[in-house]
Motif scaffolding. Structure first.
Motif, PDB file in Angstrom:
ATOM      1  N   ALA A  46      44.842  33.429  46.059  1.00 48.21           N
ATOM      2  CA  ALA A  46      45.073  34.732  46.679  1.00 48.21           C
ATOM      3  C   ALA A  46      43.739  35.438  46.912  1.00 48.21           C
ATOM      4  O   ALA A  46      43.512  36.028  47.969  1.00 48.21           O
ATOM      5  N   ASP A  47      42.846  35.342  45.945  1.00 43.17           N
ATOM      6  CA  ASP A  47      41.535  35.968  46.058  1.00 43.17           C
ATOM      7  C   ASP A  47      40.755  35.395  47.238  1.00 43.17           C
ATOM      8  O   ASP A  47      40.133  36.145  47.998  1.00 43.17           O
ATOM      9  N   LYS A  48      40.795  34.081  47.414  1.00 43.11           N
ATOM     10  CA  LYS A  48      40.081  33.448  48.532  1.00 43.11           C
ATOM     11  C   LYS A  48      40.597  33.962  49.874  1.00 43.11           C
ATOM     12  O   LYS A  48      39.817  34.302  50.769  1.00 43.11           O
ATOM     13  N   VAL A  49      41.916  34.018  50.016  1.00 38.74           N
ATOM     14  CA  VAL A  49      42.510  34.456  51.279  1.00 38.74           C
ATOM     15  C   VAL A  49      42.225  35.933  51.521  1.00 38.74           C
ATOM     16  O   VAL A  49      41.861  36.336  52.626  1.00 38.74           O
ATOM     17  N   LEU A  50      42.365  36.744  50.481  1.00 38.20           N
ATOM     18  CA  LEU A  50      42.094  38.178  50.619  1.00 38.20           C
ATOM     19  C   LEU A  50      40.644  38.451  50.985  1.00 38.20           C
ATOM     20  O   LEU A  50      40.366  39.358  51.778  1.00 38.20           O
ATOM     21  N   LYS A  51      39.722  37.687  50.431  1.00 39.24           N
ATOM     22  CA  LYS A  51      38.306  37.872  50.775  1.00 39.24           C
ATOM     23  C   LYS A  51      38.062  37.603  52.252  1.00 39.24           C
ATOM     24  O   LYS A  51      37.321  38.332  52.906  1.00 39.24           O
ATOM     25  N   VAL A  52      38.680  36.562  52.778  1.00 38.46           N
ATOM     26  CA  VAL A  52      38.524  36.259  54.204  1.00 38.46           C
ATOM     27  C   VAL A  52      39.073  37.411  55.046  1.00 38.46           C
ATOM     28  O   VAL A  52      38.490  37.785  56.057  1.00 38.46           O
ATOM     29  N   LEU A  53      40.178  37.987  54.590  1.00 37.45           N
ATOM     30  CA  LEU A  53      40.789  39.106  55.310  1.00 37.45           C
ATOM     31  C   LEU A  53      40.047  40.420  55.091  1.00 37.45           C
ATOM     32  O   LEU A  53      40.297  41.392  55.797  1.00 37.45           O
ATOM     33  N   GLY A  54      39.156  40.460  54.104  1.00 34.51           N
ATOM     34  CA  GLY A  54      38.460  41.689  53.790  1.00 34.51           C
ATOM     35  C   GLY A  54      39.417  42.725  53.208  1.00 34.51           C
ATOM     36  O   GLY A  54      39.266  43.923  53.421  1.00 34.51           O
ATOM     37  N   ALA A  55      40.427  42.244  52.475  1.00 39.18           N
ATOM     38  CA  ALA A  55      41.471  43.114  51.944  1.00 39.18           C
ATOM     39  C   ALA A  55      41.534  42.997  50.425  1.00 39.18           C
ATOM     40  O   ALA A  55      41.007  42.057  49.845  1.00 39.18           O
ATOM     41  N   THR A  56      42.174  43.970  49.813  1.00 36.95           N
ATOM     42  CA  THR A  56      42.400  43.940  48.362  1.00 36.95           C
ATOM     43  C   THR A  56      43.883  44.120  48.097  1.00 36.95           C
ATOM     44  O   THR A  56      44.611  44.677  48.919  1.00 36.95           O
ATOM     45  N   TYR A  57      44.306  43.645  46.926  1.00 38.30           N
ATOM     46  CA  TYR A  57      45.699  43.766  46.504  1.00 38.30           C
ATOM     47  C   TYR A  57      45.706  44.019  45.020  1.00 38.30           C
ATOM     48  O   TYR A  57      45.149  43.236  44.261  1.00 38.30           O
ATOM     49  N   LYS A  58      46.313  45.111  44.619  1.00 36.42           N
ATOM     50  CA  LYS A  58      46.336  45.473  43.206  1.00 36.42           C
ATOM     51  C   LYS A  58      47.532  44.826  42.513  1.00 36.42           C
ATOM     52  O   LYS A  58      48.667  44.986  42.970  1.00 36.42           O
ATOM     53  N   ILE A  59      47.253  44.126  41.436  1.00 36.74           N
ATOM     54  CA  ILE A  59      48.297  43.497  40.638  1.00 36.74           C
ATOM     55  C   ILE A  59      48.513  44.339  39.398  1.00 36.74           C
ATOM     56  O   ILE A  59      47.561  44.679  38.703  1.00 36.74           O
ATOM     57  N   GLY A  60      49.746  44.672  39.109  1.00 41.87           N
ATOM     58  CA  GLY A  60      50.054  45.476  37.927  1.00 41.87           C
ATOM     59  C   GLY A  60      50.022  46.964  38.228  1.00 41.87           C
ATOM     60  O   GLY A  60      49.799  47.402  39.354  1.00 41.87           O
ATOM     61  N   ALA A  61      50.229  47.726  37.189  1.00 44.56           N
ATOM     62  CA  ALA A  61      50.324  49.180  37.360  1.00 44.56           C
ATOM     63  C   ALA A  61      48.994  49.866  37.453  1.00 44.56           C
ATOM     64  O   ALA A  61      47.973  49.522  37.156  1.00 44.56           O
TER      65      ALA A  61
END
Length: 61
Positions: A46-61
């Motif tokens: 997920a980190d590899k794909v998100l880096k290519v997209l230049g995006a972040t995704y928060k996991i957890g609260a």
């Protein structure tokens, strides 16, 4: 929003095909499609794909 849905949304907003994003992230097109459909993926991938997209995704609260 689940991570797969988020990846799909980001990919589409950036006008990237499955093939282009998969190649840039070093994953298979088939795997990317599966993840977007809700199948499990590792945090590392997920980190590899998100880096290519230049995006972040928060996991957890």
């Amino acid at each position: 929003m689940k991570v797969g849905e988020y990846l799909k949304e980001q990919r589409e907003q950036q006008g990237l095909s499955h093939a282009k994003l998969a190649k840039a992230a070093g994953v298979s097109k088939r795997s990317l499609i599966y993840w977007e459909q809700g199948r499990d993926m590792s945090v590392e991938v997920a980190d590899k794909v998100l880096k290519v997209l230049g995006a972040t995704y928060k996991i957890g609260a």
